[in-house]
Design an enzyme around this catalytic site. Structure first.
Site, mmCIF file in Angstrom:
data_model
loop_
_atom_site.group_PDB
_atom_site.id
_atom_site.type_symbol
_atom_site.label_atom_id
_atom_site.label_comp_id
_atom_site.label_asym_id
_atom_site.label_seq_id
_atom_site.Cartn_x
_atom_site.Cartn_y
_atom_site.Cartn_z
ATOM 1 N N ARG A 132 58.620 -40.510 -43.038
ATOM 2 C CA ARG A 132 57.535 -39.924 -43.237
ATOM 3 C C ARG A 132 56.742 -40.496 -44.455
ATOM 4 N NH1 ARG A 132 58.060 -33.856 -43.623
ATOM 5 N NH2 ARG A 132 55.948 -33.651 -43.603
ATOM 6 N N ARG B 43 62.597 -27.140 -40.910
ATOM 7 C CA ARG B 43 62.046 -27.917 -40.074
ATOM 8 C C ARG B 43 62.493 -29.366 -39.754
ATOM 9 N NH1 ARG B 43 56.024 -27.922 -42.100
ATOM 10 N NH2 ARG B 43 56.222 -30.146 -41.982
ATOM 11 N N ARG C 51 62.335 -26.808 -48.562
ATOM 12 C CA ARG C 51 61.133 -26.111 -47.834
ATOM 13 C C ARG C 51 61.874 -25.412 -46.718
ATOM 14 N NH1 ARG C 51 55.531 -28.871 -46.431
ATOM 15 N NH2 ARG C 51 56.852 -29.916 -44.870
ATOM 16 N N ARG D 25 44.452 -39.526 -40.921
ATOM 17 C CA ARG D 25 45.801 -40.128 -41.711
ATOM 18 C C ARG D 25 45.745 -41.807 -41.396
ATOM 19 N NH1 ARG D 25 51.061 -36.578 -40.311
ATOM 20 N NH2 ARG D 25 50.340 -34.754 -41.320
ATOM 21 N N LYS E 193 49.304 -29.888 -50.069
ATOM 22 C CA LYS E 193 47.843 -30.081 -49.647
ATOM 23 C C LYS E 193 47.736 -28.973 -48.939
ATOM 24 C CE LYS E 193 48.507 -33.561 -46.774
ATOM 25 N NZ LYS E 193 50.049 -33.963 -47.307
#
Length: 206
Positions: free
Chosen positions: A164, A153, A122, A88, A13
């Protein structure tokens, strides 16, 4: 034009929002980046949000809604916006209808197994906020753009990613039906090369 990008964590996104926002000349507003900046700066909102983000949970509606309300009132949003990471939940979507209803909602789809592969690899630059995958890096510790330090992260750890995704399917996926019912939803396959996804999005917006 007022746009929303929907899709699970790691669907691309943010990457696509930058490209589309540039083409349409509207600001890309990432609530995730706004929250992470607040956490880094240890603002009251950041400290309140940190415990939820570290656990892969959604930040409470009242925090995000007020943050978005303030951001959309700024001068650069007069011609529109591109929201990434908000809403969300259906409750957040209903709040946005009162603030500045979207014209179109782009839903980017990617299988969960591909998302897990993307997110665990990532790395994010601590200075320029650039995002990279270890498969494309010669040194996974150094940003190839600015030379600063890359980080893995906390919310990109495998256990947190699975949580998640569970939260997304349970609480965010209902937005697909919500916006489909309003005739605003456009669905795009995100399991392709980024440039192909971008063209698909622009075609869908036409």
């Amino acid at each position: 034009m007022k746009l929303i990008f929907l899709g699970p964590p790691g669907a691309g996104k943010g990457t696509q929002a930058l490209g589309v926002g540039s083409r349409l000349n509207v600001p890309h507003i990432s609530t995730g980046n706004m929250l992470r900046a607040a956490v880094r700066n240890e603002t009251p909102m950041g400290l309140a949000a940190k415990k939820y983000m570290d656990a892969g949970k959604l930040v409470p509606d009242e925090v995000l809604i007020e943050m978005v309300r303030e951001r959309l009132s700024m001068a650069d949003c007069r011609k529109g916006y591109l929201l990434d990471g908000f809403p969300r939940t259906v409750e957040q979507a209903e709040a946005l209808e009162e603030i500045a209803p979207p014209d179109c909602v782009v839903n980017i789809t990617v299988p969960d197994e591909k998302l897990l592969e993307r997110l665990t690899g990532r790395r994010v630059c601590t200075k320029c906020s650039g995002t990279f995958h270890i498969s494309k890096l010669t040194d996974e510790r150094i940003c190839p753009v600015c030379g600063w330090t890359l980080m893995h992260r906390e919310d990109d750890q495998p256990v947190t990613i699975r949580e998640r995704l569970r939260v997304y399917h349970e609480q965010t996926a209902p937005l697909i039906g919500y916006y489909e019912g309003k005739g605003k939803l456009r669905t795009v396959d995100g399991d392709c090369k980024p440039e192909d996804v971008l063209e698909s999005i622009l075609s869908a917006l036409e």
